[in-house]
Design a protein around this motif. Structure first.
Motif, PDB file in Angstrom:
ATOM      1  N   UNK A   1       0.824  -1.205   0.000  1.00 50.02           N
ATOM      2  CA  UNK A   1       0.000   0.000   0.000  1.00 50.02           C
ATOM      3  C   UNK A   1       0.863   1.263   0.000  1.00 50.02           C
ATOM      4  N   UNK A   2       1.986   1.223   0.719  1.00 52.13           N
ATOM      5  CA  UNK A   2       2.922   2.345   0.680  1.00 52.13           C
ATOM      6  C   UNK A   2       3.381   2.578  -0.755  1.00 52.13           C
ATOM      7  N   UNK A   3       3.723   1.482  -1.432  1.00 51.39           N
ATOM      8  CA  UNK A   3       4.179   1.568  -2.825  1.00 51.39           C
ATOM      9  C   UNK A   3       3.075   2.113  -3.732  1.00 51.39           C
ATOM     10  N   UNK A   4       1.837   1.652  -3.531  1.00 53.48           N
ATOM     11  CA  UNK A   4       0.725   2.100  -4.373  1.00 53.48           C
ATOM     12  C   UNK A   4       0.481   3.601  -4.247  1.00 53.48           C
ATOM     13  N   UNK A   5       0.515   4.108  -3.020  1.00 47.01           N
ATOM     14  CA  UNK A   5       0.279   5.539  -2.818  1.00 47.01           C
ATOM     15  C   UNK A   5       1.404   6.364  -3.439  1.00 47.01           C
TER      16      UNK A   5
ATOM     17  N   UNK B   1      18.127   3.453 -15.376  1.00 44.19           N
ATOM     18  CA  UNK B   1      16.831   4.052 -15.692  1.00 44.19           C
ATOM     19  C   UNK B   1      15.749   3.649 -14.695  1.00 44.19           C
ATOM     20  N   UNK B   2      16.142   3.523 -13.442  1.00 44.89           N
ATOM     21  CA  UNK B   2      15.151   3.251 -12.405  1.00 44.89           C
ATOM     22  C   UNK B   2      14.776   1.799 -12.253  1.00 44.89           C
ATOM     23  N   UNK B   3      15.392   0.890 -13.021  1.00 44.15           N
ATOM     24  CA  UNK B   3      15.051  -0.530 -12.923  1.00 44.15           C
ATOM     25  C   UNK B   3      16.229  -1.285 -12.314  1.00 44.15           C
TER      26      UNK B   3
ATOM     27  N   UNK C   1      10.604  -6.914  -9.803  1.00 41.20           N
ATOM     28  CA  UNK C   1      10.532  -5.529 -10.297  1.00 41.20           C
ATOM     29  C   UNK C   1       9.109  -5.163 -10.708  1.00 41.20           C
ATOM     30  N   UNK C   2       8.666  -4.047 -10.205  1.00 47.52           N
ATOM     31  CA  UNK C   2       7.317  -3.581 -10.515  1.00 47.52           C
ATOM     32  C   UNK C   2       7.351  -2.074 -10.407  1.00 47.52           C
TER      33      UNK C   2
ATOM     34  N   UNK D   1       9.843   8.821  -6.392  1.00 47.05           N
ATOM     35  CA  UNK D   1      10.242   7.689  -5.555  1.00 47.05           C
ATOM     36  C   UNK D   1      10.761   6.521  -6.382  1.00 47.05           C
ATOM     37  N   UNK D   2      11.729   5.817  -5.855  1.00 48.80           N
ATOM     38  CA  UNK D   2      12.151   4.535  -6.447  1.00 48.80           C
ATOM     39  C   UNK D   2      11.250   3.464  -5.862  1.00 48.80           C
ATOM     40  N   UNK D   3      10.587   2.733  -6.729  1.00 45.73           N
ATOM     41  CA  UNK D   3       9.530   1.825  -6.275  1.00 45.73           C
ATOM     42  C   UNK D   3       9.851   0.363  -6.495  1.00 45.73           C
TER      43      UNK D   3
END
Length: 750
Positions: free
Chosen positions: A352-356, A568-570, A589-590, A624-626
């Motif tokens: 949920x933290x990631x989703x927000x 590139x963030x991945x 990775x998502x 944010x890096x997710x």
């Protein structure tokens, strides 16, 4: 129980706040400390007041020194509004009972277990205490921690005494005219935190963001239109007051569109409730959209985000929180790492933290890259939109990464916008709508702080203390469901107590932003982040002070701990293998949400890839890096009371300590250089160092202070009971058993 005030000893009297009374106490109580033996247990007096429970002891705290303290609460104190559940135990009869208000206790307790909302568990033994006295103090705690009415919370009694005794030293209330705010440092002479209770505060925010096509609306003065909106808020200039009055009836809770923030490119962030009038929905929706479009210099389209469809609801967030709490409080740490991580994964909290964060980052793309205004839509517009609107502004506006800016953001988007703190924090222990959304927001901000430590003026200790402050019933900031409720309830209370309000709109409660009420000037230095790089750092050049403007090239050194495979963030799969004893979640990775609109999804992905390909501008947009391990568990907040999780002389605080010493040394050198060149000291210099750890105070440059551990500044090692808690009522409650505040006697389970 005898709930009348008791005779006070000088030592107890010294520890009381204004209007705080002792209602019951018991001597010869043992506070249990989480160690293998009871040799470290503390002996003292257990006191219940109308504000807190206190344990007063002369025994020194074992195992670790404790220097940080709260001026309102001692290290052994628990505010009544922080208590979640009270369990009494009788060893002889092998019985235990969850105590509710106004209940009888048929056995004399030999043990009392207090479960707190901040994950603490406090345990007392009455082996040597008088059995009747022990019973009375337990009943008093149950009675006063579960008040029947809002006006019975301590803040009302505290303010009543202040109004009836004008000679008493008044705190800086903070809701008058003029600047309308509080110094975030509590009297340091710095910029003030606007409270957004006046027309002028909103007008200043319009000017600060350059929102020239928006205006402050006073149509809700006296809460004539909506009781869950502030008296003043910002709307498009093209919307007349008459139109607002006409349209307001069609919105749920009459929560009309309310401006949050403006981008320098002209795009605006707006939030509003759903339109309940289906017949008028299309017409009103179009009228609002046209007004927002006209407020944009390029007349760009409006992007609408339905948060109810995009994000988990408050019930799902509460469920995830209870699972996280069970994991942190009740699960033995002897469990294998694999099981612990899977249980953390199953709680869905980090998801949920990631989703927000993800959804907020996508809205940043719409505002910053697509240059369109964004309207956040939610059924009532006072829960998820508080969190998302705040996160978007933290990511886009560096002002909100300063302490005064962040506090103004919370005041604007949560307190004044009508986030129902009373219900969501469940201060009265009766709400079926409890949900830790404000904590989730602070967790999201902590993730950004962890990833970009040089971009934030405040520290993670500040965020944790801010969360703790929601559980202290002295401040009006987090006590009510809306500004209107504060005015209505406090006015009724004033009438009942014969308090003359004059022209004031309700009682003036202390603000949480007056940190001097809780902390000394020394302890408030813990709020300052030593990694922070201000907008223009002063330096001395040829005897003159100049501003050193940092370019993007200068920021590259601020990136900490990035794996080499970050492109590139991945992150590559090899970086997802968890280290032994790590408390971060292993995920595939998502990175991006998949949009129905492929073009939009491609644009978002391109925007993110371009942003992550460059060093971040700490005073520009932050994303944010997710991926995978980038979203971590906020250990300082959730594990600070768990002895097994503490690292003595280790953890993040050791780096904080070293950087503080360096920052203090650099400040001292800068001051010396300026004095040498005859430059007069600035206000900031007169305040001297803002660091908690001072280089000048340390004799041995190699040794860390002995009180340092990964839980600093909160819990000394061992200052928590975790023994004999499995099988107790809270464990069952967190597992889903419906025994909350049960009046039945429960059989003790070994």
């Amino acid at each position: 129980a005898n709930l009348s005030p008791v005779k006070l000893t000088p030592k107890v009297k010294k520890l009381l706040q204004v209007s705080e009374i002792v209602v019951n106490e018991v001597n010869f109580v043992r506070k249990c400390i989480a160690t293998d033996t009871s040799q470290y247990d503390l002996w003292g007096k257990l006191v219940c007041t109308n504000f807190k429970i206190s344990f007063i002891t002369d025994d020194p705290m074992p195992l670790q020194k404790f220097q940080y303290r709260n001026l309102l609460l001692g290290e052994h104190d628990v505010a009544l509004t922080c208590i979640e559940q009270i369990v009494t135990v009788n060893d002889t009869k092998r019985k235990q009972k969850v105590l509710g208000p106004n209940q009888k206790l048929k056995f004399n307790p030999t043990e009392l277990i207090i479960y707190c909302k901040d994950f603490r568990i406090v345990r007392f033994r009455f082996d040597e205490a008088g059995p009747e006295s022990a019973k009375k103090v337990c009943l008093a705690i149950a009675h006063y921690s579960q008040p029947a009415d809002l006006q019975l919370l301590f803040a009302f009694e505290y303010v009543s005494k202040k109004y009836n005794n004008p000679a008493a030293p008044n705190p800086r209330w903070g809701d008058g005219g003029g600047v309308n705010g509080l110094d975030p440092g509590g009297g340091g002479g710095g910029p003030q935190t606007p409270l957004f209770e006046t027309y002028s505060d909103w007008d200043r925010e319009i000017k600060r963001t350059g929102a020239s096509e928006w205006r402050v609306c006073s149509v809700n003065e006296g809460y004539m239109i909506s009781t869950c909106l502030p008296e003043y808020f910002v709307v498009p200039s093209s919307l007349a007051d008459q139109d607002l009055k006409l349209y307001s009836h069609s919105f749920i809770g009459r929560r009309m569109p309310m401006w949050c923030w403006n981008h320098s490119n002209g795009s605006a962030l707006v939030r509003m409730a759903h339109i309940k009038d289906s017949l008028q929905q299309r017409k009103i929706d179009q009228r609002i959209s046209n007004a927002v479009t006209r407020s944009h210099p390029q007349r760009s389209d409006v992007y609408k985000s339905d948060l109810d469809k995009a994000l988990p609801n408050i019930q799902e967030i509460q469920s995830a929180f209870l699972k996280l709490k069970q994991l942190c409080v009740n699960e033995p740490f002897e469990e294998t790492e694999e099981k612990w991580l899977s249980l953390l994964d199953n709680s869905h909290w980090l998801e949920y933290v990631r989703l927000f964060l993800k959804h907020s980052a996508e809205l940043v793309y719409m505002l910053d890259s697509k240059r369109v205004s964004v309207v956040l839509q939610e059924e009532e517009g006072r829960d998820l939109s508080c969190c998302v609107a705040s996160l978007v502004q933290v990511m886009l506006d560096p002002f909100f990464r300063t302490m005064v800016g962040f506090q103004s953001l919370v005041q604007k988007e949560w307190v004044m916008a009508g986030y129902p703190f009373l219900d969501r924090c469940n201060h009265l222990k009766k709400s079926d709508k409890e949900s830790p959304l404000f904590l989730l927001f602070l967790d999201c901000v902590w993730q950004l702080l962890e990833q970009y430590p040089s971009a934030f003026e405040f520290s993670e200790a500040y965020l944790t203390i801010l969360y703790d402050s929601t559980r202290i019933s002295l401040f009006g900031t987090f006590l009510f469901n809306s500004p209107h409720q504060r005015v209505k309830q406090s006015t009724e209370f004033a009438i009942s107590k014969n308090i003359q309000l004059g022209d004031e709109k309700g009682l003036k409660f202390p603000s949480v932003w007056d940190w001097s009420l809780q902390h000394t000037a020394r302890d408030r230095m813990l709020f300052h982040n030593p990694w922070y790089i201000g907008k223009n750092a002063p330096c001395v050049q040829n005897g003159a002070v100049k501003s050193f403007k940092r370019t993007k090239k200068n920021y590259s050194s601020t990136l900490r701990g990035l794996p080499p495979s970050l492109k590139n963030g991945i992150i590559g799969e090899q970086d997802f293998l968890p280290r032994r004893n790590s408390l971060i979640l292993k995920l595939k990775p998502d990175f991006l949400l998949h949009h129905a609109d492929n073009d939009n999804a491609n644009g978002t992905e391109q925007y993110f890839r371009e942003w992550f390909s460059k060093p971040p501008d700490l005073h520009g947009v932050l994303l944010p890096r997710l991926s995978g391990t980038q979203i971590k568990l906020w250990k300082l907040c959730y594990f600070r009371w768990v002895p097994e999780a503490q690292i003595s002389s280790g953890g993040f605080i050791t780096a904080f300590h070293k950087i503080s010493l360096l920052a203090d040394e650099v400040e001292a050198l800068n001051r010396s250089l300026r004095r040498h060149h005859g430059v007069p000291p600035s206000l900031a210099e007169l305040d001297q160092s803002r660091m908690y750890f001072r280089a000048a105070e340390r004799n041995d440059s190699s040794a860390s202070p002995e009180f340092l551990s990964s839980s600093f500044p909160f819990s000394p090692v061992g200052n928590l009971c975790r023994r004999s808690i499995l099988g107790t009522p809270l464990s069952k409650f967190l597992s889903g058993a419906k025994i909350w505040l049960s009046t039945e006697t429960l059989a003790n389970e070994d």
